[in-house]
Design an enzyme around this catalytic site. Structure first.
Site, PDB file in Angstrom:
ATOM      1  N   LYS A   1       0.825  -1.220   0.000  1.00  0.00           N
ATOM      2  CA  LYS A   1       0.000   0.000   0.000  1.00  0.00           C
ATOM      3  C   LYS A   1       0.853   1.261   0.000  1.00  0.00           C
ATOM      4  O   LYS A   1       0.409   2.311  -0.462  1.00  0.00           O
ATOM      5  CB  LYS A   1      -0.891   0.032   1.228  1.00  0.00           C
ATOM      6  CG  LYS A   1      -1.680  -1.221   1.462  1.00  0.00           C
ATOM      7  CD  LYS A   1      -2.783  -1.375   0.473  1.00  0.00           C
ATOM      8  CE  LYS A   1      -3.535  -2.660   0.731  1.00  0.00           C
ATOM      9  NZ  LYS A   1      -4.786  -2.761   0.042  1.00  0.00           N
TER      10      LYS A   1
HETATM   11  C1  LIG Z   1      -0.905  -7.703   2.334  1.00  0.00           C
HETATM   12  C2  LIG Z   1      -2.037  -7.614   1.366  1.00  0.00           C
HETATM   13  N1  LIG Z   1      -2.069  -8.459   0.335  1.00  0.00           N
HETATM   14  C3  LIG Z   1      -3.070  -8.449  -0.550  1.00  0.00           C
HETATM   15  C4  LIG Z   1      -4.121  -7.560  -0.435  1.00  0.00           C
HETATM   16  C5  LIG Z   1      -5.194  -7.559  -1.476  1.00  0.00           C
HETATM   17  O1  LIG Z   1      -4.995  -6.503  -2.377  1.00  0.00           O
HETATM   18  P1  LIG Z   1      -6.218  -5.899  -3.188  1.00  0.00           P
HETATM   19  O2  LIG Z   1      -7.187  -5.434  -2.178  1.00  0.00           O
HETATM   20  O3  LIG Z   1      -5.643  -4.790  -3.988  1.00  0.00           O
HETATM   21  O4  LIG Z   1      -6.756  -7.000  -4.001  1.00  0.00           O
HETATM   22  C6  LIG Z   1      -4.138  -6.661   0.627  1.00  0.00           C
HETATM   23  C7  LIG Z   1      -5.214  -5.667   0.826  1.00  0.00           C
HETATM   24  O5  LIG Z   1      -5.659  -4.997  -0.006  1.00  0.00           O
HETATM   25  C8  LIG Z   1      -3.042  -6.657   1.530  1.00  0.00           C
HETATM   26  O6  LIG Z   1      -2.989  -5.774   2.508  1.00  0.00           O
HETATM   27  N1  LIG Z   2      -6.558  -5.206   2.206  1.00  0.00           N
HETATM   28  C1  LIG Z   2      -6.874  -3.842   2.305  1.00  0.00           C
HETATM   29  C2  LIG Z   2      -8.332  -3.581   2.164  1.00  0.00           C
HETATM   30  C3  LIG Z   2      -8.578  -2.246   1.553  1.00  0.00           C
HETATM   31  O1  LIG Z   2      -8.067  -2.264   0.268  1.00  0.00           O
HETATM   32  P1  LIG Z   2      -7.835  -1.005  -0.659  1.00  0.00           P
HETATM   33  O2  LIG Z   2      -6.690  -1.413  -1.509  1.00  0.00           O
HETATM   34  O3  LIG Z   2      -9.085  -0.812  -1.403  1.00  0.00           O
HETATM   35  O4  LIG Z   2      -7.500   0.179   0.176  1.00  0.00           O
HETATM   36  C4  LIG Z   2      -6.269  -3.284   3.583  1.00  0.00           C
HETATM   37  O5  LIG Z   2      -5.245  -3.780   3.972  1.00  0.00           O
HETATM   38  O6  LIG Z   2      -6.804  -2.395   4.184  1.00  0.00           O
END
Ligand SMILES: Cc1ncc(COP(=O)(O)O)c(C=O)c1O
Ligand SMILES: N[C@@H](CCOP(=O)(O)O)C(=O)O
Length: 465
Positions: free
Chosen positions: A112
């Site tokens: 993120k």
């Molecule tokens: C460590 C981790 N892996 C995978 C994901 C999944 O990613 P996305 O929500 O973009 O599919 C998340 C949360 O979004 C996460 O925090």
């Molecule tokens: N897995 C995410 C959930 C929110 O996902 P986002 O990519 O839409 O912000 C988290 O860790 O908060």
């Protein structure tokens, strides 16, 4: 570049307005009116460039002339200077055709940070230009929240409210959200799960009076700028493996579908991607959807990969919009059905086109633990449970002879208990975070109730919209 809503009933916006809007006023998600493209020659010209240079080349296609090039470059440089690895997102080889893309060298040890550090700077820039403040809200299953709090803490033009599911994030994730000490940051534990938090955020956006009163803005991947920044690492990793002359596949641990959608966007832009593989944990709604054509919520299970404990996968809406040939009416119908009955059917032609682009596999809790153990034994490489779902899926879904890049979305030290129970090793936090678990916590506990959450935000937000 203009941005349009997947539900077709909100005004088209400029990049800056889409950035500040987050969710569209009709409840839809913004996407570019058309996909910018890179020719083979354009992609070749990116070979040997730094992460920051590739980021500028990709991102400027989405920003257009709305931010001056020198300003955008400076924001990109600053954002990625916060990363602890010179390559920003290094690629590690773990097998003859197996690669792990380490996306966790940012300040909060999860992918993120890649988008959030840039997003905070972009928003600050626009708010300063407009002489405004904004109220940022975000829902998190653990990682988005920490990254947003780190990126926005102490910034003068924003107050940040992060909703996380009480008792359902890892202790490291919780402490990252609750110990910033910044006066513009509010970590809010919600009595519910991640989907409740995300629904509350979406409901706040749909409450026009509230939205305007507090100058609401969002930092979840419903915000187009999050996806845009994540497209970059598909380019950099594919380039290091020979793109555009060689195709590459990716496996992505998936929850809200933002990260893998960024891979789809990279492909739309001309990056030669062979396969895009979705991995899920026991919350396998996406794997089931690809198999059956029916998106059907069945309740959330707590797993050792809590950030993927999600049923309402927001960015799937962006994919539906594409799969239906940008028919916003079809998306509206699907979303109305999801709201009413917790499910929708994907029409055969759209499903065919989704299946052409994506594959999916689920890793059970047992398989996740076994994958952490086996990967360590076979390669000496320690992975976190989210990455483990993808390493497991990559083995099933790789095309022979094509390099498979597995996205490693979090550092194993964010989930030490799960990693230790799988392989006997408890990964330590990096030295610069060594005191994290002794930092003082501050958070508020609220019911999963719109009025309660709006009341709390209304009391603390200082926006002037
Ligand atoms: C460590 C981790 N892996 C995978 C994901 C999944 O990613 P996305 O929500 O973009 O599919 C998340 C949360 O979004 C996460 O925090
Ligand atoms: N897995 C995410 C959930 C929110 O996902 P986002 O990519 O839409 O912000 C988290 O860790 O908060």
């Amino acid at each position: 570049m203009e941005y349009i809503s997947t539900r077709g009933e909100a005004p088209a916006l400029s990049f800056r307005d889409a950035l500040m809007a987050g969710l569209a006023r009709d409840g839809g998600l913004y996407v570019p009116r058309e996909w910018p493209t890179f020719s083979k020659k354009d992609i070749k010209a990116l070979r040997g460039k730094t992460y920051q240079d590739v980021a500028f080349a990709v991102i400027s296609r989405f920003v257009g002339d709305e931010i001056a090039a020198d300003k955008l470059k400076a924001m990109i440089d600053e954002a990625y200077a916060t990363f602890r690895h010179p390559a920003v997102v290094p690629l590690v080889q773990t097998g003859p055709n197996d690669f792990v893309l380490e996306l966790f060298h940012g300040t909060t040890l999860a992918f993120k940070d890649v988008a959030m550090q840039l997003l905070a700077r972009l928003m600050d820039h626009v708010l300063a230009e407009r002489g405004q403040r904004a109220t940022i809200v975000g829902a998190t299953s653990g990682d988005t929240g920490g990254a947003a709090i780190d990126a926005f803490a102490g910034r003068e033009r924003t107050d940040v409210f992060i909703l996380f599911p009480h008792g359902k994030v890892s202790p490291v994730q919780q402490r990252q959200m609750t110990s910033s000490g910044a006066s513009n940051v509010y970590a809010v534990a919600v009595k519910g799960n991640f989907d409740d938090c995300q629904n509350l955020v979406k409901e706040m956006f749909n409450d026009v009076a509230f939205r305007e009163k507090v100058g609401l803005s969002g930092v979840n991947s419903i915000n187009w700028a999050r996806i845009m920044a994540q497209v970059v690492y598909y380019f950099t990793s594919a380039l290091s493996l020979g793109a555009p002359d060689r195709k590459v596949s990716f496996t992505v641990p998936t929850g809200n579908f933002g990260d893998i959608f960024a891979g789809y966007v990279a492909k739309k832009m001309g990056l030669p991607i062979e396969r895009l593989a979705i991995s899920t944990n026991d919350n396998d709604i996406l794997a089931r959807t690809l198999k059956t054509g029916r998106y059907e919520m069945k309740g959330v299970h707590a797993t050792t990969s809590p950030s993927m404990d999600i049923q309402i996968s927001s960015n799937f809406e962006r994919l539906l919009f594409e799969a239906y040939g940008r028919d916003a009416g079809a998306v509206r119908n699907a979303m109305a059905s999801l709201k009413q009955s917790g499910s929708f059917e994907i029409q055969p032609e759209a499903l065919k086109s989704i299946r052409r682009e994506f594959r999916a596999a689920r890793a059970t809790e047992k398989q996740v633990a076994a994958t952490i153990k086996e990967t360590l034994a076979e390669t000496g490489y320690l992975i976190d449970p989210h990455t483990a779902t993808a390493v497991f899926a990559a083995k099933k879904l790789a095309k022979p002879g094509v390099p498979m890049v597995t996205l490693s979305t979090a550092h194993p030290a964010k989930f030490p208990a799960a990693v230790e129970s799988a392989c006997g090793i408890s990964p330590a936090l990096p030295l610069w975070l060594a005191d994290l678990m002794t930092r003082e916590e501050r958070f508020d506990l609220l019911d999963a109730d719109l009025k309660a959450v709006e009341g709390f935000i209304g009391k603390h937000a200082r926006a002037t919209a």
